[in-house]
Design an enzyme around this catalytic site. Structure first.
Site, PDB file in Angstrom:
ATOM      1  CE  LYS A 124      38.180  42.594  33.764  1.00 53.09           C
ATOM      2  NZ  LYS A 124      38.795  41.799  34.846  1.00 53.09           N
TER       3      LYS A 124
ATOM      4  CB  VAL B  16      35.320  38.039  44.260  1.00 50.46           C
ATOM      5  CG1 VAL B  16      36.266  36.887  43.981  1.00 50.46           C
ATOM      6  CG2 VAL B  16      34.435  38.345  43.059  1.00 50.46           C
TER       7      VAL B  16
ATOM      8  CE1 TYR C 140      35.499  42.049  31.390  1.00 52.71           C
ATOM      9  CE2 TYR C 140      36.570  42.783  29.367  1.00 52.71           C
ATOM     10  CZ  TYR C 140      36.543  41.960  30.482  1.00 52.71           C
ATOM     11  OH  TYR C 140      37.562  41.056  30.698  1.00 52.71           O
TER      12      TYR C 140
ATOM     13  CB  VAL D 143      42.547  34.257  25.865  1.00 49.87           C
ATOM     14  CG1 VAL D 143      42.984  32.802  25.955  1.00 49.87           C
ATOM     15  CG2 VAL D 143      43.710  35.196  26.201  1.00 49.87           C
TER      16      VAL D 143
ATOM     17  CG  ASN E 186      41.317  35.339  36.634  1.00 45.68           C
ATOM     18  OD1 ASN E 186      41.599  35.797  35.528  1.00 45.68           O
ATOM     19  ND2 ASN E 186      40.480  34.307  36.791  1.00 45.68           N
TER      20      ASN E 186
ATOM     21  CG  ASP F  66      35.533  29.844  40.496  1.00 44.97           C
ATOM     22  OD1 ASP F  66      34.317  30.104  40.420  1.00 44.97           O
ATOM     23  OD2 ASP F  66      36.329  30.023  39.568  1.00 44.97           O
TER      24      ASP F  66
ATOM     25  CB  THR G 124      38.705  31.425  27.749  1.00 46.62           C
ATOM     26  OG1 THR G 124      38.265  32.800  27.703  1.00 46.62           O
ATOM     27  CG2 THR G 124      40.196  31.373  28.030  1.00 46.62           C
TER      28      THR G 124
END
Length: 267
Positions: A165, A66, A161, A196, A92, A39, A198
């Site tokens: 994806k 990344v 997005y 989710v 991820n 990360d 998060t």
């Protein structure tokens, strides 16, 4: 024999400091893998690695942006040297920036393209180079890319997005074909997580409410649940268990596949 046992294998998880990535790193470690928590967030990444170690697992924090090709080379080398190999890469790390198409900000789209598409592509590049025969690790393995239910449904305010994806899905299939054709011994699959709760997931709910598409974040979440046949939001563990499955011998004849883990929302 437990086909989900990852003892003796080494995994690298991007975006592993928090959210879904942290859960995936923890689940892989619980299955027996040594895990590199990769990360840009050093403090949070080290905390996640420490938590895994304190729970009896093996983990290291690895600094990784990344979108940086050289950073990938360094992260892979560190993982191999400190953890003894590389058998699993989980791509991820991702960015979601909400907005209506009529208000599209080119810089926001570029950022999502860089992290979500280029970041995944570089992850595949360096996973292949390390895992293929005569690579730094050289024993083949598995790559799991994290797409999204956004790649399978039309949901307002996430056009950029959704597009990125969807690209992750295409990268997955092409990479699986190349690996098989060239004899790399690396399986490549992807997961489509549902919503989710998060930090990223709840920010999306807030964003679509702020835009005016829903009267409140709670209303947006309620409608998502209403569109989900299993009648609830996803949990981190739901996504993490799917990653462990695809990384394990239970999925030994699975490659080029996309696994929806969305409670049926995208069917």
């Amino acid at each position: 024999m437990n086909v989900h046992d990852l003892t003796g294998r080494t995994a690298l998880v991007t975006g592993g400091a928090s959210g879904l990535g942290a859960g995936m790193a923890q689940a892989l470690a619980a299955a027996g893998a040594a895990v590199a928590v990769a990360d840009v967030q050093a403090d949070a990444g080290k905390a996640t690695a420490d938590e895994i170690t304190e729970s009896g697992g093996t983990a290291r924090f690895v600094s990784l942006d990344v979108v940086d090709d050289a950073a990938w080379e360094s992260a892979i080398s560190q993982t191999v040297s400190e953890l003894g190999g590389l058998d699993i890469v989980v791509n991820n790390a991702g960015v979601e920036i909400s907005g209506l198409i009529v208000d599209l900000d080119p810089d926001d789209v570029r950022r999502m393209l860089e992290v979500n598409v280029l970041g995944t592509a570089l992850g595949l590049k360096h996973a292949f180079r390390a895992m293929r025969p005569n690579g730094e690790a050289g024993n083949g393995g598995a790559v799991v890319n994290i797409s999204s239910v956004a790649a399978t449904i039309a949901f307002p305010a996430i056009s950029g997005y959704s597009a990125t994806k969807s690209a992750v899905e295409r990268l997955t299939k092409v990479a699986a074909a190349e690996s098989g054709k060239l004899g790399y011994g690396v399986r490549v699959n992807c997961v489509y997580p549902g919503l989710v709760p998060t930090q990223m997931g709840m920010r999306l709910a807030q964003d679509v409410a702020d835009i005016g598409l829903w009267p409140s974040p709670e209303a947006a979440v309620g409608d998502v649940i209403g569109l989900t046949p299993l009648g609830r939001l996803g949990e981190v563990a739901d996504m993490a268990d799917a990653v462990v499955f695809l990384a394990s011998d239970a999925a030994r004849f699975v490659t080029g596949a996309g696994l929806p883990v969305d409670g049926g929302m995208g069917m």
